[in-house]
Design an enzyme around this catalytic site. Sequence first.
Site, PDB file in Angstrom:
ATOM      1  N   HIS A 199      35.371  43.633  45.359  1.00  0.00           N
ATOM      2  CA  HIS A 199      34.672  44.583  44.483  1.00  0.00           C
ATOM      3  C   HIS A 199      34.332  45.778  45.326  1.00  0.00           C
ATOM      4  CE1 HIS A 199      32.581  46.022  41.059  1.00  0.00           C
ATOM      5  NE2 HIS A 199      31.603  45.170  40.965  1.00  0.00           N
ATOM      6  N   HIS A 205      44.489  46.151  40.636  1.00  0.00           N
ATOM      7  CA  HIS A 205      43.228  46.340  39.752  1.00  0.00           C
ATOM      8  C   HIS A 205      43.225  44.974  38.707  1.00  0.00           C
ATOM      9  CE1 HIS A 205      39.830  47.682  37.486  1.00  0.00           C
ATOM     10  NE2 HIS A 205      39.552  48.428  38.440  1.00  0.00           N
ATOM     11  N   ASP A 218      39.241  52.705  45.141  1.00  0.00           N
ATOM     12  CA  ASP A 218      38.818  52.571  46.632  1.00  0.00           C
ATOM     13  C   ASP A 218      40.023  52.947  47.645  1.00  0.00           C
ATOM     14  OD1 ASP A 218      36.208  51.483  45.940  1.00  0.00           O
ATOM     15  OD2 ASP A 218      37.415  49.647  45.291  1.00  0.00           O
TER      16      ASP A 218
HETATM   17  C1  COA Z   1      41.429  43.805  42.817  1.00  0.00           C
HETATM   18  C2  COA Z   1      41.972  42.637  42.733  1.00  0.00           C
HETATM   19  C3  COA Z   1      41.218  41.263  42.991  1.00  0.00           C
HETATM   20  C4  COA Z   1      42.747  42.455  41.243  1.00  0.00           C
HETATM   21  O1  COA Z   1      43.009  41.096  41.039  1.00  0.00           O
HETATM   22  P1  COA Z   1      44.035  40.539  39.936  1.00  0.00           P
HETATM   23  O2  COA Z   1      44.859  41.522  39.039  1.00  0.00           O
HETATM   24  O3  COA Z   1      43.474  39.366  39.379  1.00  0.00           O
HETATM   25  O4  COA Z   1      45.073  40.114  41.182  1.00  0.00           O
HETATM   26  P2  COA Z   1      45.285  38.621  41.914  1.00  0.00           P
HETATM   27  O5  COA Z   1      44.452  38.784  42.876  1.00  0.00           O
HETATM   28  O6  COA Z   1      45.145  37.403  40.926  1.00  0.00           O
HETATM   29  O7  COA Z   1      46.562  38.985  42.261  1.00  0.00           O
HETATM   30  C5  COA Z   1      47.732  38.697  41.653  1.00  0.00           C
HETATM   31  C6  COA Z   1      49.041  38.958  42.548  1.00  0.00           C
HETATM   32  O8  COA Z   1      49.102  40.088  43.038  1.00  0.00           O
HETATM   33  C7  COA Z   1      48.836  40.013  44.582  1.00  0.00           C
HETATM   34  N1  COA Z   1      48.182  41.219  44.832  1.00  0.00           N
HETATM   35  C8  COA Z   1      47.144  41.609  44.185  1.00  0.00           C
HETATM   36  N2  COA Z   1      46.347  42.692  44.823  1.00  0.00           N
HETATM   37  C9  COA Z   1      47.189  42.712  45.920  1.00  0.00           C
HETATM   38  C10 COA Z   1      46.939  43.690  47.056  1.00  0.00           C
HETATM   39  N3  COA Z   1      46.102  44.544  47.082  1.00  0.00           N
HETATM   40  N4  COA Z   1      47.959  43.600  48.158  1.00  0.00           N
HETATM   41  C11 COA Z   1      48.823  42.729  47.901  1.00  0.00           C
HETATM   42  N5  COA Z   1      49.259  41.744  47.078  1.00  0.00           N
HETATM   43  C12 COA Z   1      48.187  41.948  46.033  1.00  0.00           C
HETATM   44  C13 COA Z   1      48.219  38.753  44.955  1.00  0.00           C
HETATM   45  O9  COA Z   1      48.707  38.404  46.154  1.00  0.00           O
HETATM   46  C14 COA Z   1      48.814  37.907  43.656  1.00  0.00           C
HETATM   47  O10 COA Z   1      50.234  37.398  44.361  1.00  0.00           O
HETATM   48  P3  COA Z   1      50.863  36.079  43.533  1.00  0.00           P
HETATM   49  O11 COA Z   1      51.060  35.995  42.079  1.00  0.00           O
HETATM   50  O12 COA Z   1      51.957  36.165  44.156  1.00  0.00           O
HETATM   51  O13 COA Z   1      49.795  34.928  43.854  1.00  0.00           O
HETATM   52  C15 COA Z   1      43.352  42.285  43.689  1.00  0.00           C
HETATM   53  O14 COA Z   1      44.233  43.327  43.210  1.00  0.00           O
HETATM   54  C16 COA Z   1      42.747  42.756  45.082  1.00  0.00           C
HETATM   55  O15 COA Z   1      42.294  41.936  45.628  1.00  0.00           O
HETATM   56  N6  COA Z   1      43.134  43.879  45.501  1.00  0.00           N
HETATM   57  C17 COA Z   1      42.413  44.200  46.823  1.00  0.00           C
HETATM   58  C18 COA Z   1      40.893  44.527  47.041  1.00  0.00           C
HETATM   59  C19 COA Z   1      40.339  45.746  46.254  1.00  0.00           C
HETATM   60  O16 COA Z   1      41.268  46.867  46.445  1.00  0.00           O
HETATM   61  N7  COA Z   1      39.519  45.801  45.443  1.00  0.00           N
HETATM   62  C20 COA Z   1      38.917  46.792  44.781  1.00  0.00           C
HETATM   63  C21 COA Z   1      39.269  46.525  43.125  1.00  0.00           C
HETATM   64  S1  COA Z   1      38.645  48.073  42.294  1.00  0.00           S
END
Ligand code: COA
Length: 392
Positions: free
Chosen positions: A224, A263, A320
């Site tokens: 987050h 996201h 971010d």
């Molecule tokens: C923000 C976040 C938690 C969103 O989650 P989400 O949409 O539920 O996506 P998930 O975490 O379930 O990931 C879905 C897939 O995309 C991949 N993925 C998601 N974000 C990724 C990233 N930043 N880099 C690489 N791979 C990523 C995951 O590994 C997952 O792959 P899989 O399906 O092969 O297991 C996630 O994108 C993330 O952790 N990003 C990095 C942290 C970040 O920038 N957070 C700020 C948010 S405003």
Amino acid sequence: MEDSCEITPNTGLRGITIADTRICDVDGANGRLIYRGYLIQDLAKASFEEVVHLLLYEKLPSASELLAFKERLAAERSIPEAVTAALKTRPHDALPMDILQCAVPMLAQHDPDVRDQSPEAVERMALRLIARFATVMAAWNRIRNGEKPLAPLPELDHAANFLYMLTGKEPEADVGRFMDTALVLHAEHSFNASTFAAREVASTRAHIYAAVTAAVGSLSGDLHGGANVRVMEMLMKIADPAKAAGYVTQEFDAGRKIFGLGHAVYDTDDPRAYIVASMSKVLEERIGKTKWYEISAELDKIGKEEFKKRKGRDIYVNVDFYSGSLYYSLGIPVDLFTPVFAISRIAGWCAHVVEEQFAGAAPKPTLYRPESEYIGDYCGPDVCEYTPIDER
Ligand SMILES: CC(C)(COP(=O)(O)OP(=O)(O)OC[C@H]1O[C@@H](n2cnc3c(N)ncnc32)[C@H](O)[C@@H]1OP(=O)(O)O)[C@@H](O)C(=O)NCCC(=O)NCCS
């Protein structure tokens, strides 16, 4: 557990609507972010104070209303001396989000309205929280560096005051304006994890400080608000735009995430991301060092391409991603990036607490109480037989 037992999918509440709100819409499919009817691209032209007014009072202020509102915020900006004294007792290497989180109940202890749940009292407490978050974090940064905290200057607006109290220097007008816009862009984002935490606590009729304490804890996590720190650490590790491609390959090969990408709601680029990117570029050009922006831009391009190649689908930048290089160029210490997010998001949290407590978008306030599926399997289908401790 029986083989036929169905596991509840762990969706993190994605796609599940749990309440109505009049405050904000995140239209993930179309990449639109709306605060109380206004697009974020338009609000980026407004000041933080105007946006706080919009979030709390449901309308943009007139010029005279804005002046009066700024005066109210300025009058609340100083923190109680006892809170500054308490901050001085904290270990200098404490995590800044822990400092912010423990400062919130301390502020509550010095708030004469804390036992009053009337809308007027909650509004006054909201204004104090919004005005004081920046003061607390600037004071903390000076205390941990062995410097004397600075009192806010009444003639400066919220963003410029933060930079002044942090660095001891009044920022030039355009630098103050970049900070101001960054605060506007981070002020609100509907039911994200921290806002949800605030609303859940508010639903119990706990006071606004209790709700905000929970929200600060939620924001501290890497997935987050903590992501902006991780972005800057990543940029520093890469250190050279030519090394961005190698970094992306290495991280994806290791199954790690690139911070600032992805996201939970947007299926497009976050509408705030490229507003932040353009400010970061201009500011770095102004100070003659464009390295962090250049690495970010390379990572943005290559990260997206590599993700598509490997997963067969698109990934987009979130707010971010370029905030790291912007905050760094504004002279903000890296471990304060997440507190800076909180200095802005406190406005959204307060608006949501008010909406939750006074049923601003619901027929009546209701205590949150979701269900869970019990899958404990300890003694077969029945409960376990309790044995006294000396017989176990
Ligand atoms: C923000 C976040 C938690 C969103 O989650 P989400 O949409 O539920 O996506 P998930 O975490 O379930 O990931 C879905 C897939 O995309 C991949 N993925 C998601 N974000 C990724 C990233 N930043 N880099 C690489 N791979 C990523 C995951 O590994 C997952 O792959 P899989 O399906 O092969 O297991 C996630 O994108 C993330 O952790 N990003 C990095 C942290 C970040 O920038 N957070 C700020 C948010 S405003």
